[in-house]
Design a protein around this motif. Structure first.
Motif, PDB file in Angstrom:
ATOM      1  N   ALA A  54       1.590  10.872 -17.198  1.00  0.00           N
ATOM      2  CA  ALA A  54       2.258  12.036 -17.791  1.00  0.00           C
ATOM      3  C   ALA A  54       3.683  12.177 -17.276  1.00  0.00           C
ATOM      4  CB  ALA A  54       1.454  13.305 -17.490  1.00  0.00           C
ATOM      5  N   VAL A  55       3.860  12.011 -15.968  1.00  0.00           N
ATOM      6  CA  VAL A  55       5.199  12.114 -15.377  1.00  0.00           C
ATOM      7  C   VAL A  55       6.091  10.978 -15.878  1.00  0.00           C
ATOM      8  CG1 VAL A  55       6.506  12.021 -13.221  1.00  0.00           C
ATOM      9  CG2 VAL A  55       4.382  13.332 -13.320  1.00  0.00           C
ATOM     10  N   ALA A  56       5.542   9.757 -15.959  1.00  0.00           N
ATOM     11  CA  ALA A  56       6.324   8.610 -16.412  1.00  0.00           C
ATOM     12  C   ALA A  56       6.741   8.759 -17.871  1.00  0.00           C
ATOM     13  CB  ALA A  56       5.524   7.315 -16.218  1.00  0.00           C
ATOM     14  N   VAL A  57       5.814   9.226 -18.714  1.00  0.00           N
ATOM     15  CA  VAL A  57       6.127   9.422 -20.132  1.00  0.00           C
ATOM     16  C   VAL A  57       7.185  10.507 -20.296  1.00  0.00           C
ATOM     17  CG1 VAL A  57       5.206  10.269 -22.329  1.00  0.00           C
ATOM     18  CG2 VAL A  57       3.905   8.595 -21.008  1.00  0.00           C
ATOM     19  N   GLY A  62      13.263  11.716 -21.001  1.00  0.00           N
ATOM     20  CA  GLY A  62      14.404  12.427 -20.455  1.00  0.00           C
ATOM     21  C   GLY A  62      14.079  13.640 -19.613  1.00  0.00           C
ATOM     22  N   ALA A  63      12.797  14.003 -19.539  1.00  0.00           N
ATOM     23  CA  ALA A  63      12.413  15.153 -18.717  1.00  0.00           C
ATOM     24  C   ALA A  63      12.220  14.687 -17.275  1.00  0.00           C
ATOM     25  CB  ALA A  63      11.130  15.783 -19.241  1.00  0.00           C
ATOM     26  N   THR A  64      12.617  15.506 -16.324  1.00  0.00           N
ATOM     27  CA  THR A  64      12.470  15.122 -14.916  1.00  0.00           C
ATOM     28  C   THR A  64      11.650  16.168 -14.177  1.00  0.00           C
ATOM     29  OG1 THR A  64      14.589  16.201 -14.452  1.00  0.00           O
ATOM     30  CG2 THR A  64      14.622  13.823 -14.795  1.00  0.00           C
ATOM     31  N   PHE A  65      10.330  16.160 -14.476  1.00  0.00           N
ATOM     32  CA  PHE A  65       9.440  17.098 -13.802  1.00  0.00           C
ATOM     33  C   PHE A  65       9.298  16.753 -12.326  1.00  0.00           C
ATOM     34  CE2 PHE A  65       7.634  17.200 -18.214  1.00  0.00           C
ATOM     35  CZ  PHE A  65       8.120  18.465 -18.517  1.00  0.00           C
ATOM     36  N   VAL A 134      10.224   0.791 -18.635  1.00  0.00           N
ATOM     37  CA  VAL A 134       9.384   0.040 -19.580  1.00  0.00           C
ATOM     38  C   VAL A 134       9.020   0.923 -20.759  1.00  0.00           C
ATOM     39  CG1 VAL A 134       7.174  -1.127 -19.893  1.00  0.00           C
ATOM     40  CG2 VAL A 134       8.465  -1.472 -17.786  1.00  0.00           C
ATOM     41  N   PHE A 135       8.590   2.160 -20.471  1.00  0.00           N
ATOM     42  CA  PHE A 135       8.210   3.097 -21.525  1.00  0.00           C
ATOM     43  C   PHE A 135       9.413   3.465 -22.392  1.00  0.00           C
ATOM     44  CE2 PHE A 135       4.343   5.097 -19.134  1.00  0.00           C
ATOM     45  CZ  PHE A 135       3.679   3.888 -19.239  1.00  0.00           C
ATOM     46  N   ALA A 136      10.541   3.659 -21.747  1.00  0.00           N
ATOM     47  CA  ALA A 136      11.736   4.096 -22.470  1.00  0.00           C
ATOM     48  C   ALA A 136      12.193   3.057 -23.491  1.00  0.00           C
ATOM     49  CB  ALA A 136      12.868   4.391 -21.484  1.00  0.00           C
ATOM     50  N   THR A 137      11.982   1.781 -23.185  1.00  0.00           N
ATOM     51  CA  THR A 137      12.421   0.715 -24.099  1.00  0.00           C
ATOM     52  C   THR A 137      11.317   0.280 -25.064  1.00  0.00           C
ATOM     53  OG1 THR A 137      11.839  -0.954 -22.431  1.00  0.00           O
ATOM     54  CG2 THR A 137      14.117  -0.184 -22.475  1.00  0.00           C
ATOM     55  N   ALA A 138      10.090   0.732 -24.814  1.00  0.00           N
ATOM     56  CA  ALA A 138       8.957   0.283 -25.647  1.00  0.00           C
ATOM     57  C   ALA A 138       8.819   1.081 -26.934  1.00  0.00           C
ATOM     58  CB  ALA A 138       7.660   0.373 -24.845  1.00  0.00           C
ATOM     59  N   GLY A 141       5.301   3.738 -30.179  1.00  0.00           N
ATOM     60  CA  GLY A 141       4.162   2.861 -30.439  1.00  0.00           C
ATOM     61  C   GLY A 141       3.813   2.010 -29.230  1.00  0.00           C
ATOM     62  N   GLY A 142       4.832   1.410 -28.628  1.00  0.00           N
ATOM     63  CA  GLY A 142       4.611   0.578 -27.452  1.00  0.00           C
ATOM     64  C   GLY A 142       4.128   1.391 -26.271  1.00  0.00           C
ATOM     65  N   MET A 143       4.703   2.584 -26.105  1.00  0.00           N
ATOM     66  CA  MET A 143       4.306   3.459 -25.011  1.00  0.00           C
ATOM     67  C   MET A 143       2.835   3.855 -25.145  1.00  0.00           C
ATOM     68  SD  MET A 143       6.100   7.051 -23.873  1.00  0.00           S
ATOM     69  CE  MET A 143       7.713   6.427 -24.337  1.00  0.00           C
ATOM     70  N   THR A 144       2.418   4.138 -26.374  1.00  0.00           N
ATOM     71  CA  THR A 144       1.020   4.487 -26.627  1.00  0.00           C
ATOM     72  C   THR A 144       0.107   3.316 -26.276  1.00  0.00           C
ATOM     73  OG1 THR A 144       1.679   5.958 -28.434  1.00  0.00           O
ATOM     74  CG2 THR A 144      -0.635   5.267 -28.381  1.00  0.00           C
ATOM     75  N   ALA A 145       0.530   2.106 -26.649  1.00  0.00           N
ATOM     76  CA  ALA A 145      -0.263   0.905 -26.338  1.00  0.00           C
ATOM     77  C   ALA A 145      -0.399   0.723 -24.834  1.00  0.00           C
ATOM     78  CB  ALA A 145       0.387  -0.322 -26.966  1.00  0.00           C
ATOM     79  N   TYR A 146       0.703   0.901 -24.117  1.00  0.00           N
ATOM     80  CA  TYR A 146       0.666   0.797 -22.648  1.00  0.00           C
ATOM     81  C   TYR A 146      -0.306   1.818 -22.064  1.00  0.00           C
ATOM     82  CZ  TYR A 146       4.405  -2.576 -21.738  1.00  0.00           C
ATOM     83  OH  TYR A 146       5.155  -3.736 -21.636  1.00  0.00           O
TER      84      TYR A 146
END
Length: 202
Positions: A54-57, A62-65, A134-138, A141-146
């Motif tokens: 959740a924090v990584a996503v 752009g959120a910095t929790f 990795v998530f930011a460039t994926a 769709g890619g982020m969901t797969a990861y």
């Protein structure tokens, strides 16, 4: 789902979480013989890793929790739990009690879900820094797969930890030394996170 992304996700998960297998084996060893401990350990692992995701996503969007400067201080969680477990083990040893009671343990015995989640999240704090780019460039769709692959592999990791903890030779060693190893590992993880992250100017 693209097989290439699945392979990349599986490789990334394995590389960033290999140390969790040892921690899980120690938790499973401490929970041996306590009804419901396996369920609590798996639940705790999922809670902790879901929080990491959740924090990584959020950071990828752009959120910095969790500010980067705060990550090293996550080491205080396993350090505190390790010190508490060490104190409990020492008290049990002095009282001649062979059944050490774990810190954060549930009434039924064994590690509690919150304890496992806290250690998982703290130990995976540095993973966030790896996952975010990795998530930011994926893309979504890619982020969901990861995320799907990561969450599927959490249960594989739990099975691996339980497998090692129940091997006769390993189980005997952990039964004899687990109450010493768990605090040492938790304290070591906590100190490593604090020192490597430069917390308190270390």
């Amino acid at each position: 789902m693209d097989l290439g992304i699945i392979g990349q996700a599986a490789g990334l998960f394995a590389v960033t979480n290999i140390d969790d297998i040892l921690i899980l084996a120690l938790f499973f060893a401490r929970g041996a013989g306590h009804p419901g401990s396996t369920r609590r350990i798996v639940l705790g692992q999922y809670l902790g890793f879901t929080a990491i995701l959740a924090v990584a996503v959020a950071a990828a969007f752009g959120a910095t929790f969790l500010p980067e400067s705060a990550v090293p201080y996550l080491g205080l969680l396993p350090l505190a739990l390790g010190l508490k477990a060490a104190r409990q083990a020492w008290k049990s040893h002095r009282n001649g009690d062979g059944d050490q009671e774990d810190t954060g343990a549930e009434p039924g015995g064994g590690p509690g879900a919150v304890e496992v989640a806290a250690v998982t999240f703290a130990n995976g704090g540095d993973n966030i820094g790896v996952y975010v780019p990795v998530f930011a460039t994926a893309g979504i769709g890619g982020m969901t797969a990861y995320a799907v692959v990561f969450l599927a592999l959490v249960v594989v990791w739990c099975f691996a930890g339980r497998f090692f903890a129940t091997r006769p030779v390993v189980a005997r060693a952990l039964a004899r030394w687990g109450h010493v190893l768990l605090p040492l590992v938790l304290i070591g993880i906590g100190l490593l996170i604090l020192v490597e992250g430069g917390a308190f100017g270390l």
